[in-house]
Design a protein around this motif. Structure first.
Motif, PDB file in Angstrom:
ATOM      1  N   LEU A 105      88.813  51.787  35.928  1.00  0.00           N
ATOM      2  CA  LEU A 105      88.557  50.833  34.839  1.00  0.00           C
ATOM      3  C   LEU A 105      89.277  49.525  35.123  1.00  0.00           C
ATOM      4  N   SER A 106      88.725  48.434  34.603  1.00  0.00           N
ATOM      5  CA  SER A 106      89.351  47.143  34.904  1.00  0.00           C
ATOM      6  C   SER A 106      90.583  46.922  34.038  1.00  0.00           C
TER       7      SER A 106
ATOM      8  N   TRP B 122      84.297  44.533  41.446  1.00  0.00           N
ATOM      9  CA  TRP B 122      83.736  44.553  40.096  1.00  0.00           C
ATOM     10  C   TRP B 122      84.814  44.236  39.052  1.00  0.00           C
ATOM     11  N   ASN B 123      86.019  44.772  39.271  1.00  0.00           N
ATOM     12  CA  ASN B 123      87.077  44.666  38.262  1.00  0.00           C
ATOM     13  C   ASN B 123      87.960  43.437  38.413  1.00  0.00           C
TER      14      ASN B 123
ATOM     15  N   THR C 262      83.900  41.138  33.943  1.00  0.00           N
ATOM     16  CA  THR C 262      85.330  41.317  33.676  1.00  0.00           C
ATOM     17  C   THR C 262      85.911  40.077  33.000  1.00  0.00           C
TER      18      THR C 262
ATOM     19  N   VAL D   8      80.914  50.742  34.663  1.00  0.00           N
ATOM     20  CA  VAL D   8      81.828  51.322  35.649  1.00  0.00           C
ATOM     21  C   VAL D   8      81.732  52.843  35.613  1.00  0.00           C
TER      22      VAL D   8
END
Lengths: 304, 279
Positions: free
Chosen positions: A116-117, B211-212, B230, B258
């Motif tokens: 997860l970001s 991606w993050n 993001t 995600v």
């Protein structure tokens, strides 16, 4: 079939990667180190040698913030080494148990926070720990420990440790996976030989498995080190660029961002930003060298 | 097999610890997801309850879809991630092939030069990267991000892929040469298909950090039309701090893609890590 003329296919194969890597990574890296030696006077760039570093380490206006960020960064790293890696090793040791069922399921679930970001992680924990929402105090109340609750992210003395623990929670999957992989490579015969000598259970872990996975622990340590000294996102999403309360969660990444871009009344300064980047580069380089020459060469590797 | 390794108490304790930790790992995600479907009142009254007929509400999602341009952000993230992965894999595989296959002057040196980038984070060069992007007019374009992520991913990709390319049989390549295939055909037709599993590993390793990432979108492409998912959710949540329904829904929407990627690729990812590709 070797001829002396240039083999064009080798050039064609190598050129794109080399060009992009050199132009976008290596060149800016050294250019940043170079920019740290300049400053801006009346809209033009002037060479000032090491003056920026003198300011950064010595000028009371700057050095306080710098040493604060550096120390916070060290504390951030210490927490990761003391909490993240032991938990990762423990989980991996349990997961590698040959008869354990659902191992794949646990492994995938525990790895989820890692994918997860920071934006999700930062805000999710901010909400959960928030005294307004009351999940954390409510849960502590349920087990009779409500007196322990404090607005952890809002208190200078707890905020950094809290964020370090959130980061540990997020990244525990990485040491777990790498150690798990290392444990799987230990051959059954070695463990059986230990059993014949009466070494089983926990002592088999300490006496046989742990020495064998030391190289992997070394890799994890250096990955953690580089990751921590280059961290930014979590602090920025949870506490903003000012790394509050009162800069208590300021680390080198947020300090560089603020210096480079400016904030509130202070103007951005790319040259001081470069000086901080150079300091970060130096710290990471020292860490990597200690690992490569001091630790890695001393760890004995076993080939089976 | 010894007693200790069969002991049911130990097994139970092992499951106990793993279940406890799994709960700790999933709890925040779970809380965010269930509360995103509740009315504001229910969010505060009983945060741990599942949404029921009375407390169910989609008001947060409505706000998010009305206010934020999440489809655009999603599209930007998709373009950046897919394009960066494509270039990392193509350029990385080509360079890895050259380093693994041919003996030429400077081979080792080039390998070491590329290895530099495995340990030194690209963020250190941010000041000069921004300056370069400004002077070439690439600021606020997705191209800037794609270039940066390609450069960032190449060192490890070359390292992993060249390990795998060394294992491809020489006989196969030589047979191709005798049949008169060019070096390019040998690479694209014979070698690439054989290292597909390694390529997949490299792709999965690179996908999640790209991606993050928040740092480069924030610095190189903060404009509304180039925001990645993001950065977009970061800005959106920052603006709607007091609208808990919207914040929780935005978080859930950011989690979703995600998680889908993870469900599709988790086996590949875990196999990649445990096969020792990063040792």
């Amino acid at each position: 079939m070797r001829t002396s003329r240039i083999k064009w296919h080798i050039v064609v194969f190598l050129a794109p990667a080399m060009l992009v890597y050199t132009a976008v990574m290596i060149f800016p890296l050294f250019n940043t180190l170079r920019l740290a030696l300049y400053t801006e006077v009346e809209q033009s760039r002037v060479f000032v040698g090491l003056d920026n570093f003198r300011t950064l380490f010595g000028d009371p206006q700057w050095s306080g913030a710098f040493w604060n960020a550096l120390w916070n960064n060290c504390w951030f790293f210490i927490i990761h080494m003391l909490v993240q890696n032991p938990i990762g090793i423990l989980l991996a040791a349990i997961l590698s148990h040959p008869k354990l069922r659902f191992a794949a399921l646990y492994r995938s679930a525990i790895f989820i926070p890692t994918i997860l970001s920071f934006v999700i992680i930062g805000f999710a924990w901010k909400l959960i720990l928030s005294p307004i929402w009351g999940i954390a105090p409510g849960m502590l109340d349920a087990v009779g420990l409500k007196f322990l609750f404090a607005p952890w992210l809002g208190k200078e003395e707890y905020a950094l440790t809290t964020l370090a623990l959130v980061s540990v929670w997020q990244f525990v999957g990485i040491p777990m996976m790498l150690i798990y992989a290392a444990l799987l490579t230990i051959p059954e015969e070695v463990l059986e030989a230990g059993e014949i000598d009466g070494i089983t259970g926990a002592s088999a872990f300490w006496k046989i498995k742990l020495p064998l996975i030391l190289p992997s622990i070394g890799i994890i340590s250096i990955l953690t080190f580089v990751g921590n000294f280059n961290a930014f996102d979590l602090i920025y999403t949870a506490q903003g660029a000012l790394a509050g309360p009162n800069f208590s969660t300021d680390i080198l990444g947020t300090f560089m961002y603020r210096t480079f871009f400016g904030f509130q009344l202070q103007l951005g300064d790319p040259h001081m930003g470069s000086a901080i980047a150079t300091a970060m580069f130096g710290i990471i380089l020292i860490g990597v060298c200690i690992y490569l020459f001091g630790i890695q060469t001393r760890l004995r590797r076993y080939q089976f | 097999m010894n007693k200790a390794r069969r002991n049911p108490v130990n097994i139970a304790a092992a499951h106990g610890i793993l279940i406890l930790y799994t709960l700790i790992a999933l709890f925040p995600v779970f809380v965010i997801l269930i509360n995103s479907f509740k009315t504001r009142k229910a969010i505060f009254r009983d945060p741990l309850a599942l949404p029921d007929a009375e407390s169910f509400s989609l008001i947060g999602y409505q706000t998010v879809l009305k206010q934020g341009d999440f489809f655009l952000y999603f599209q930007n993230s998709m373009i950046v991630t897919v394009a960066s992965l494509f270039f990392v894999l193509l350029f990385g595989a080509m360079a890895a092939f050259a380093l693994a296959e041919y003996r030429f002057k400077g081979n080792t040196l080039m390998g070491l030069y590329l290895a530099l980038g495995i340990m030194i984070p690209i963020r250190i060069g941010t000041v000069a990267i921004l300056e370069m992007m400004v002077s070439s007019g690439l600021v606020n374009t997705l191209t800037a991000l794609i270039l940066v992520y390609t450069a960032q991913g190449l060192p490890l990709a070359v390292f992993i892929l060249s390990e795998f390319m060394r294992q491809v049989s020489d006989d196969l390549k030589n047979a191709g040469r005798i049949d008169g295939l060019s070096e390019y055909t040998i690479f694209f037709r014979l070698v690439l298909p054989l290292v597909k599993p390694a390529m997949a590993t490299v792709a999965v390793f690179n996908m999640i950090p790209i991606w993050n990432d928040l740092w480069f979108p924030l610095i190189l492409a903060p404009a509304e039309e180039t925001k990645t998912l993001t950065l977009g959710s970061q800005v959106f949540i920052g603006q709607f701090v007091t609208d808990w329904n919207a914040v929780l829904s935005a978080l859930s929407m950011a989690i979703l893609p995600v998680m889908i990627l993870y469900v599709i690729f988790s086996r590949q990812l875990i196999r990649g890590i445990t096969s020792g590709a990063v040792k």
